[in-house]
Design an enzyme around this catalytic site. Structure first.
Site, PDB file in Angstrom:
ATOM      1  N   HIS A   1      46.803  47.828  34.325  1.00  0.00           N
ATOM      2  CA  HIS A   1      46.828  46.986  35.524  1.00  0.00           C
ATOM      3  C   HIS A   1      48.207  47.044  36.182  1.00  0.00           C
ATOM      4  O   HIS A   1      49.000  46.107  36.095  1.00  0.00           O
ATOM      5  CB  HIS A   1      46.448  45.546  35.181  1.00  0.00           C
ATOM      6  CG  HIS A   1      44.996  45.376  34.869  1.00  0.00           C
ATOM      7  ND1 HIS A   1      44.538  45.219  33.573  1.00  0.00           N
ATOM      8  CD2 HIS A   1      43.898  45.364  35.665  1.00  0.00           C
ATOM      9  CE1 HIS A   1      43.214  45.101  33.595  1.00  0.00           C
ATOM     10  NE2 HIS A   1      42.799  45.187  34.850  1.00  0.00           N
TER      11      HIS A   1
ATOM     12  N   ALA B   1      50.558  49.255  39.618  1.00  0.00           N
ATOM     13  CA  ALA B   1      50.439  49.666  41.022  1.00  0.00           C
ATOM     14  C   ALA B   1      49.649  50.961  41.177  1.00  0.00           C
ATOM     15  O   ALA B   1      49.021  51.179  42.228  1.00  0.00           O
ATOM     16  CB  ALA B   1      51.827  49.805  41.645  1.00  0.00           C
TER      17      ALA B   1
ATOM     18  N   HIS C   1      44.292  43.414  44.794  1.00  0.00           N
ATOM     19  CA  HIS C   1      43.250  42.764  43.996  1.00  0.00           C
ATOM     20  C   HIS C   1      43.703  42.401  42.581  1.00  0.00           C
ATOM     21  O   HIS C   1      43.111  41.523  41.950  1.00  0.00           O
ATOM     22  CB  HIS C   1      42.002  43.647  43.923  1.00  0.00           C
ATOM     23  CG  HIS C   1      42.098  44.746  42.902  1.00  0.00           C
ATOM     24  ND1 HIS C   1      42.836  45.893  43.109  1.00  0.00           N
ATOM     25  CD2 HIS C   1      41.565  44.859  41.656  1.00  0.00           C
ATOM     26  CE1 HIS C   1      42.738  46.668  42.055  1.00  0.00           C
ATOM     27  NE2 HIS C   1      41.982  46.065  41.153  1.00  0.00           N
ATOM     28  N   ASP C   2      44.737  43.050  42.051  1.00  0.00           N
ATOM     29  CA  ASP C   2      45.253  42.716  40.716  1.00  0.00           C
ATOM     30  C   ASP C   2      46.727  42.332  40.780  1.00  0.00           C
ATOM     31  O   ASP C   2      47.465  42.503  39.791  1.00  0.00           O
ATOM     32  CB  ASP C   2      45.078  43.898  39.754  1.00  0.00           C
ATOM     33  CG  ASP C   2      43.710  43.915  39.094  1.00  0.00           C
ATOM     34  OD1 ASP C   2      43.111  42.840  38.934  1.00  0.00           O
ATOM     35  OD2 ASP C   2      43.230  45.005  38.741  1.00  0.00           O
TER      36      ASP C   2
END
Length: 469
Positions: free
Chosen positions: A205, A207, A245-246
């Protein structure tokens, strides 16, 4: 604009306590944490960040100061170490932000001296990515719509700036910068800060995952059914949601935050904890940079809410809810993409597909992602073992393998979702994704068999060795 779901409204304009005004950074932990205790106030005073938490009113306070981005790498600032509890601490290495700041300042000087600001019409698109936008990276961007796009290679070619480079390119390619009159300096600063707020030491998780999801989202939005129906606002929201989104993902899952009494779990009442945090972190960045500040207040708020609706849809615990609704629409053949609510729902499904599309990539790419996500699971399991917590499912490296985790994920999560997506958009891309997933599943099955055979042979050899006189 119509919204599919009634979104939880968390006020962002509440009075901000003075003691949190200087915070900046990633997820911090509350003083009520039963497992990890209270942070050093001297450390908190150096944080500038996505969120703070006032336990008196259970309200998230999203404070992002409008200071220069250079504060992230100021002399004497010693970032907190993440070796003990890596999901808790900020992630602003002192060297990388400094390099990115130099890029930002170079771009600002260039922009202010450009013909654009002197009022001279620009005949060609304004390329602001300097050397990262030329050569091999630029050649790759010419094929950004290809499903076999290698995001790992692209990240290397852009010196670790794949998310910034890709997202800006797509926004510019669609003409959204000009159409929405986005300030170039604000947009660039927003993208730099988004990339920096992903934790680079998360195996999965990070970039690069966000850039990969953004590229996949672009592929889906180019599908004929969507391409002829999406509005410019839909496309802008889809790309921004994919990129953020993360945002500020801590590298552990929601059950972990709940069982360790993390304050985010309390704040969001154990519901879509991470997704709510990703959304609110994105809102914080939008407001700090003022990217939408030139829009009417109502339009800006609607954009923030719809962005949240898209990001919240990526909560894997709500997979069956979204999938059942998708099936009903397809069975009843009542999806009407001229309806804003229906378009928004399809964007949610597209983002869900983009978020978990790794099994559908070519083997060379899919295998890398599988290994990365499994290593992140195992790192969480290691932390749980260290603190004598119950090890979460799939997180024990002693009893799980990459292969069995991936085969289970494909069987119970990915295959049902992408089968329905193929019903909705029966195209070459959909069939390609299903084909790759079938081959990848078979490949993991073969590797599992080989590993089992080797293990049995080793065990047999050990027995024979022990039986020798």
């Amino acid at each position: 604009m119509e919204v599919c779901y009634q979104l939880p409204v968390l006020p962002l304009d509440r009075p901000v306590p003075k003691h949190v005004l200087s915070r900046r950074g990633a997820i911090s932990f509350s003083s009520s944490s039963s497992l990890f205790g209270a942070p050093d106030p001297r450390q908190l005073s150096q944080r500038r960040g996505a969120i703070s938490y006032d336990s008196s009113d259970q309200t998230a306070l999203y404070i992002r100061m409008l200071g220069d981005v250079r504060v992230r790498s100021q002399v004497g600032f010693e970032p907190e170490r993440r070796s003990s509890h890596p999901y808790l601490y900020i992630d602003f290495p002192s060297s990388a932000p400094e390099r990115r700041v130099h890029r930002l300042l170079s771009f600002q000087r260039y922009l202010h001296s450009s013909r654009l600001l002197r009022g001279v019409p620009q005949q060609i698109p304004l390329h602001i990515l300097d050397e990262d936008y030329t050569g091999q990276a630029r050649c790759m961007l010419e094929k950004v719509g290809n499903w076999n796009f290698d995001i790992f290679l692209f990240d290397r070619l852009t010196n670790g700036n794949s998310l910034i480079t890709l997202t800006f390119h797509l926004l510019n390619q669609y003409g959204l910068v000009e159409l929405f009159q986005l300030d170039m300096v604000k947009l660039w600063r927003f993208l730099v800060m988004v990339q920096e707020d992903y934790h680079s030491d998360n195996p999965y998780h990070n970039a690069i995952h966000a850039a990969d999801v953004t590229q996949a989202m672009y592929c889906y939005m180019r599908e004929p059914t969507l391409a002829k129906s999406l509005t410019s606002c839909d496309i802008l929201l889809g790309l921004l949601a994919a990129a953020t989104h993360d945002l500020d993902h801590p590298g552990v899952n929601q059950p972990f935050l709940i069982k360790t009494d993390h304050y985010l779990a309390t704040l969001y009442r154990n519901t879509s904890v991470l997704e709510n945090h990703h959304w609110k972190s994105a809102v914080g960045l939008l407001r700090e940079t003022g990217l939408f500040s030139h829009l009417p207040a109502e339009d800006s708020l609607n954009m923030e809410r719809e962005l949240g609706s898209l990001i919240l849809a990526t909560d894997i615990s709500r997979q069956n809810e979204y999938l059942s609704r998708f099936r009903r629409h397809l069975d009843q053949e009542n999806l009407c993409l001229s309806n804003g609510s229906h378009r928004h729902f399809i964007l949610q499904m597209a983002l869900k597909c983009a978020d978990i599309c790794n099994p559908c990539r070519p083997w060379e790419l899919s295998k890398q992602w599988s290994e990365k996500v499994t290593e992140e699971f195992f790192q969480q399991g290691d932390i749980e073992k260290k603190h004598k917590l119950e090890v979460s499912p799939l997180c024990d490296r002693g009893i799980n393998t990459v292969g069995n985790i991936q085969i289970g994920f494909m069987t119970y999560v990915a295959e049902p979702l992408f089968a329905e997506w193929a019903r909705f958009s029966d195209t070459r891309l959909s069939q390609t994704m299903l084909g790759h997933m079938g081959l990848n599943k078979a490949s993991w099955g073969s590797l599992q068999q080989e590993q089992t055979s080797v293990s049995e042979e080793n065990h047999s050899f050990e027995l024979q060795t022990h039986q020798m006189p």
